[in-house]
Design a protein around this motif. Structure first.
Motif, mmCIF file in Angstrom:
data_model
loop_
_atom_site.group_PDB
_atom_site.id
_atom_site.type_symbol
_atom_site.label_atom_id
_atom_site.label_comp_id
_atom_site.label_asym_id
_atom_site.label_seq_id
_atom_site.Cartn_x
_atom_site.Cartn_y
_atom_site.Cartn_z
ATOM 1 N N HIS A 190 0.895 -1.588 -0.040
ATOM 2 C CA HIS A 190 -0.108 0.178 0.163
ATOM 3 C C HIS A 190 0.963 1.040 0.036
ATOM 4 C CE1 HIS A 190 -3.076 2.825 2.068
ATOM 5 N NE2 HIS A 190 -2.464 3.360 0.834
ATOM 6 N N PHE A 191 2.316 1.572 0.566
ATOM 7 C CA PHE A 191 2.963 2.253 0.994
ATOM 8 C C PHE A 191 3.542 2.673 -0.507
ATOM 9 C CE2 PHE A 191 3.362 3.539 5.463
ATOM 10 C CZ PHE A 191 3.509 4.702 4.646
ATOM 11 N N ARG A 198 2.057 9.396 -5.460
ATOM 12 C CA ARG A 198 2.623 10.566 -5.009
ATOM 13 C C ARG A 198 3.870 11.061 -6.133
ATOM 14 N NH1 ARG A 198 3.659 9.309 0.168
ATOM 15 N NH2 ARG A 198 1.482 10.109 1.489
ATOM 16 N N SER A 230 -8.660 8.743 0.758
ATOM 17 C CA SER A 230 -8.715 9.852 2.194
ATOM 18 C C SER A 230 -10.071 10.104 2.780
ATOM 19 C CB SER A 230 -7.435 10.650 2.224
ATOM 20 O OG SER A 230 -7.881 12.089 1.322
ATOM 21 N N THR A 231 -10.666 9.641 1.961
ATOM 22 C CA THR A 231 -12.366 9.880 2.271
ATOM 23 C C THR A 231 -13.409 9.202 2.068
ATOM 24 O OG1 THR A 231 -12.769 11.083 0.584
ATOM 25 C CG2 THR A 231 -12.425 12.813 2.097
ATOM 26 N N ARG B 51 -8.255 21.563 7.321
ATOM 27 C CA ARG B 51 -8.441 22.370 5.392
ATOM 28 C C ARG B 51 -8.560 23.187 4.892
ATOM 29 N NH1 ARG B 51 -12.575 17.059 4.421
ATOM 30 N NH2 ARG B 51 -12.075 17.375 2.377
ATOM 31 N N ARG B 97 4.832 21.983 2.623
ATOM 32 C CA ARG B 97 4.721 20.700 2.602
ATOM 33 C C ARG B 97 3.751 20.283 3.763
ATOM 34 N NH1 ARG B 97 5.634 17.651 -1.529
ATOM 35 N NH2 ARG B 97 5.257 15.887 -0.066
ATOM 36 N N TYR B 101 0.386 18.054 5.188
ATOM 37 C CA TYR B 101 -0.475 16.884 5.917
ATOM 38 C C TYR B 101 -0.826 17.098 6.729
ATOM 39 C CZ TYR B 101 4.675 14.345 3.337
ATOM 40 O OH TYR B 101 5.073 14.265 2.885
ATOM 41 N N ASN B 104 -4.665 16.759 5.215
ATOM 42 C CA ASN B 104 -3.871 15.468 5.072
ATOM 43 C C ASN B 104 -4.650 14.621 6.499
ATOM 44 O OD1 ASN B 104 -3.099 12.455 4.551
ATOM 45 N ND2 ASN B 104 -3.331 13.575 2.785
ATOM 46 N N LYS B 107 -8.288 15.622 6.302
ATOM 47 C CA LYS B 107 -9.080 15.164 5.817
ATOM 48 C C LYS B 107 -9.658 13.790 6.530
ATOM 49 C CE LYS B 107 -8.203 14.880 0.644
ATOM 50 N NZ LYS B 107 -7.331 15.137 -0.487
ATOM 51 N N PHE B 191 -2.022 5.720 7.680
ATOM 52 C CA PHE B 191 -0.726 7.203 6.841
ATOM 53 C C PHE B 191 -0.532 8.311 7.740
ATOM 54 C CE2 PHE B 191 -2.120 5.094 3.033
ATOM 55 C CZ PHE B 191 -0.760 5.737 2.140
ATOM 56 N N LYS B 194 3.283 7.546 9.112
ATOM 57 C CA LYS B 194 3.646 8.112 7.991
ATOM 58 C C LYS B 194 4.087 9.432 7.961
ATOM 59 C CE LYS B 194 7.449 6.788 5.901
ATOM 60 N NZ LYS B 194 8.574 6.098 7.060
ATOM 61 N N ASN B 195 2.303 10.358 8.002
ATOM 62 C CA ASN B 195 3.298 11.585 7.549
ATOM 63 C C ASN B 195 3.778 12.398 8.279
ATOM 64 O OD1 ASN B 195 1.742 11.745 4.515
ATOM 65 N ND2 ASN B 195 -0.211 11.799 5.161
ATOM 66 N N ARG B 198 6.669 12.361 8.762
ATOM 67 C CA ARG B 198 7.882 13.155 7.225
ATOM 68 C C ARG B 198 7.864 14.992 7.557
ATOM 69 N NH1 ARG B 198 4.515 9.547 3.076
ATOM 70 N NH2 ARG B 198 5.672 8.382 2.765
#
Lengths: 234, 234
Positions: A190-191, A198, A230-231, B51, B97, B101, B104, B107, B191, B194-195, B198
């Motif tokens: 998935h990553f 991306r 994401s939604t 958002r 960036r 994130y 996101n 979201k 996710f 991970k974000n 990042r």
């Protein structure tokens, strides 16, 4: 006459930098292709080559940044010329990030090689990555040929990448629900899928830079985004 | 005297841009804090604010890029001054960036609100995000005060973020294996984690830019990376 002289010196410098961009783009295309291949064929050696090759890509971005900085300092470009120089820097930054994602894909190949195979998802990923690589090639061709139509086509094709990602996301979910032993490899897959999606966004950025250089306008930021995970309540 | 005049015009311009950077940084700090809060308290309204607020962050980056381009064109900075201008552009790109994130994360809050709660992982994520927000504050303080020691401290602290991410990754795996109904929300949480990790990398980039501005040298790229999940066989 001195104006004329300054202009052509600028042109010579920017052409040299653009040649570096194309070379860098070629390396990044190879990285995507080989990372995807190594993932599907579980070829650890090829994966390690991709990982090692990322250093060269990073070094090229560094060099392009130094060259553009020197060009700005020496030639003090304005208006359209300055726009072009800034676009070149942005393109190099986008290429570097795509290279990073390819490296990350290769890194995970090393892990996945010892995990159960999750259906045909590695082949689906390879197809998705190959499409991104073709988009990148076209985006760079569009840039060199100042071909706005081709750049717009690339941006349009990013929707396919988003759809491929959405389909793969759902497929991975079903494998995880079916058998807990699939969870870890499916999370890695998935990553990789998300990172490939991306890559497509960064290719789109490159195509948008060309449109900006030619038209002086940024393509609308409201273009539809087709990653719905994401939604999504899956 | 004319040299003197050019120098102070540059200083005035760069100070104005740096003030914009600090303002942008403040917005990004708020975005991180509110996104993490909305996730933990399942506050959809706050998530929607985050958002919506991302547009202002993007607009600030655009303005900073235009202002730096104008500054380069007008003042033709060289050597240390040019290094500073390029660093400012890089910092703005990193802030943008981080803001992405955070958006996101917000979201996904909207999705998670309808899913089962996955243990205490939302609180662990909030702690991780709050630590990133503090690192960002310190990185920007370090930049304004040209405080290399503080910047190095920020870079060091990114290891904690990586460790927090690794722990959370494993925790999420166990929840997924325990009950398939946890798989979808846990993938979203993963996710976000991970974000957030990042975001820490981008804060580190900001701290590294300051070190580059002050010392003229890039901090070693070989610093240990503590995210081991991409090579973990979990």
């Amino acid at each position: 006459m001195s104006e004329q002289h300054i202009l052509s010196a600028f042109d010579r410098d920017i052409e040299r930098i653009q040649a570096e961009i194309m070379k860098m783009g070629g390396l990044v295309e190879d990285a995507i292709r080989n990372a995807a291949k190594s993932l599907e064929s579980r070829d650890v050696e090829l994966a390690d080559q991709v990982r090692a090759g990322d250093k060269a890509i990073d070094a090229m971005e560094e060099r392009i940044n130094e060259d553009t900085a020197r060009l700005i300092a020496l030639r003090a470009p304005t208006a359209g010329d300055l726009r072009l120089v800034l676009a070149v820097m942005k393109i190099a930054a986008n290429l570097e990030r795509i290279g990073d994602y390819a490296k990350n894909m290769a890194k995970r190949t090393r892990v996945l090689v010892d995990s159960p195979v999750v259906g045909d998802t590695a082949s689906a990923l390879r197809r998705m990555a190959m499409e991104v690589q073709r988009m990148l090639k076209d985006a760079l061709d569009a840039y060199i040929q100042r071909d706005v139509e081709l750049a717009e086509d690339v941006i349009e094709r990013d929707k396919d990448i988003d759809q491929m990602y959405n389909a793969l996301f759902r497929e991975l979910l079903t494998f995880m629900m079916e058998d807990p032993r699939n969870i870890t490899p499916a999370m890695h897959m998935h990553f990789i899928a998300k990172n490939t999606e991306r890559m497509g966004d960064h290719v789109t950025n490159i195509a948008e830079q060309l449109i900006y250089v030619v038209t002086g306008e940024r393509p609308g930021e409201d273009r539809p985004k087709a990653d719905r995970t994401s939604t999504s309540k899956a």
